[in-house]
Design an enzyme around this catalytic site. Sequence first.
Site, PDB file in Angstrom:
ATOM      1  N   ALA A   1     -10.378   7.021 -50.470  1.00  0.00           N
ATOM      2  CA  ALA A   1     -11.115   5.764 -50.611  1.00  0.00           C
ATOM      3  C   ALA A   1     -10.749   4.792 -49.494  1.00  0.00           C
ATOM      4  CB  ALA A   1     -10.826   5.131 -51.969  1.00  0.00           C
ATOM      5  N   TYR A   2      -9.476   4.767 -49.114  1.00  0.00           N
ATOM      6  CA  TYR A   2      -9.015   3.891 -48.032  1.00  0.00           C
ATOM      7  C   TYR A   2      -9.649   4.290 -46.705  1.00  0.00           C
ATOM      8  CZ  TYR A   2      -5.808   1.968 -44.543  1.00  0.00           C
ATOM      9  OH  TYR A   2      -5.279   1.333 -43.446  1.00  0.00           O
ATOM     10  N   VAL A   3      -9.587   5.574 -46.383  1.00  0.00           N
ATOM     11  CA  VAL A   3     -10.137   6.057 -45.119  1.00  0.00           C
ATOM     12  C   VAL A   3     -11.640   5.808 -45.058  1.00  0.00           C
ATOM     13  CG1 VAL A   3     -10.607   8.142 -43.764  1.00  0.00           C
ATOM     14  CG2 VAL A   3      -8.322   7.755 -44.714  1.00  0.00           C
TER      15      VAL A   3
ATOM     16  N   VAL B   1      -7.050   8.000 -53.699  1.00  0.00           N
ATOM     17  CA  VAL B   1      -6.771   6.671 -53.164  1.00  0.00           C
ATOM     18  C   VAL B   1      -6.824   6.688 -51.637  1.00  0.00           C
ATOM     19  CG1 VAL B   1      -5.074   4.814 -52.976  1.00  0.00           C
ATOM     20  CG2 VAL B   1      -5.422   5.980 -55.169  1.00  0.00           C
TER      21      VAL B   1
END
Length: 214
Positions: free
Chosen positions: A126-128, A123
């Site tokens: 994916a955010y970065v 997660v």
Amino acid sequence: MVGGHGKIAMLLHPILVAAGHQPVALARSEEYRSDLDRVGAQLRLLDIENSQVEDYVAAFAGCDAVVFAAGGGPDGNKDRKKTVDLGGSLASIDAAQRAGVRRFVQISAMGVDEPLPEDTGDVWAAYVEAKRDADTALRDSGLQWTIIRPGALTDEAATGAVTVGDTVDRGEITRADVAALVAAALATDSTIGTQWEAINGDTPIGDAVRGISA
């Protein structure tokens, strides 16, 4: 403002109103209208994950700038980082170009260009990656862009003082101070074409922003 009912956006709207602007909040539900009315923002309905670029173009009509303040939230759903943090930004950039809205300020995150450790969770990775790729797209867009990369966000009261720079030590910053940075960036042409990290510090926000130049 994309993500117009988010925490930073709701703090930014009154600042813009006080400066003589009419903020337009793009949000997915009519239920948010009373909240937005209270802070002086005009609601235009837009569901980031279920709208086409043409919908964004229509929502940007009459606007002088776009602020991308949306995020997929802390729900552990890595797919929403792609659809909201990245997909929403890409659609907003495309729509701003089509609508002739040149000014674009994007709220990103500190350190997203740095390599990720091998043990990074799916997660967070994916955010970065979403924030990194959204920033790259904006820098390449030809728009009059500014990218603000805050440190860890808190809900404390505004301090009015920050440390900003190409890179700064990791630290915290209040959402209220991020909102004030966005407003100051919009009002300061020298921030066009600049990307900077921000945490709470000792420099008054106005002075810090006036010291930024491409």
